[in-house]
Design an enzyme around this catalytic site. Sequence first.
Site: not given
Ligand code: PAF
Length: 286
Positions: A37, A61, A149, A152, A187
């Site tokens: 990040h 999600q 990143g 994903d 991660s």
């Molecule tokens: O990759 C992530 O951390 C999440 O899927 C995101 C893009 C912040 C959406 O909640």
Amino acid sequence: MIVFNTISETHKYLAALAYNNKSIGFVPTMGALHSGHLSLVKQAREENDIVAVSIFVNPIQFNEAKDLKGYPRNTEKDLSLLENLLSSEDFIFVPTVEEMYPKPVDKKYDFGALGEVMEGSSRQGHFNGVGIVVNRLFRIIQPDRAYFGEKDFQQIAIIRKMVELENLQIHIISCPIIREKDGLAMSSRNQLLSSSQRKNAGILFKSLSDAQSLSANHTVQETCKIISRMINAEPEFDVEYVDFVNEATLQSINSWNEADSIRCFLAVRADKIRLIDNIKIYPFSQ
Ligand code: PAF
């Protein structure tokens, strides 16, 4: 840096930035920040006047309630990590679930074939939830650029599709995977691994790296089998999928010469924790 919890205070601040024509680089996150990040934040800092970071664990999600409940959260620590990188004008958006979703959400995206493979078929509803939250965050933050990143990689393709469907004018910038010393892709979920799972998790990157050399004298199908066997040989890991795909369409390939650009993707379960990773493959000419 400034921390906002509501959309209205964020909008007030953004109005002043727009008046001064400042460019905004946005890094959406679910917190539990790691060096992956932070590399996105650093790139955003170099390329924009203002950096915005969101920290929001997006419930819609998650396709498994236990995964949502156990998702690592440490906003205090996240804020102190960001403090070292951000300027006094940059901001963090940390909304509550009620702020993001005051009403039940029923939107359904059609991402076409992109959303039906790999993570799309393994995690029902996951990409729809990602599309909804990222669209909302984009409309709140109104960035010029947004940074994601490549761990994903499929998510980036889905977000690009969402941006096209929503007709948004935002540049989606994809950034390289940041890895631990043994190659494990960084991660937030890595911190949930037991010490023995963590010790052996280097096998994911080792097998992805081997895919490159294996492709010289094995078919796609043989390479998939060898890689799956390598990972499954570690008692704590179970392969969910290994897939070689056309990088542009994310659809599986059957032979090395079927696509100009190929990427190998994998998803592996370590008990309740799910790890994903991918690597670009440069096929040897057949
Ligand atoms: O990759 C992530 O951390 C999440 O899927 C995101 C893009 C912040 C959406 O909640």
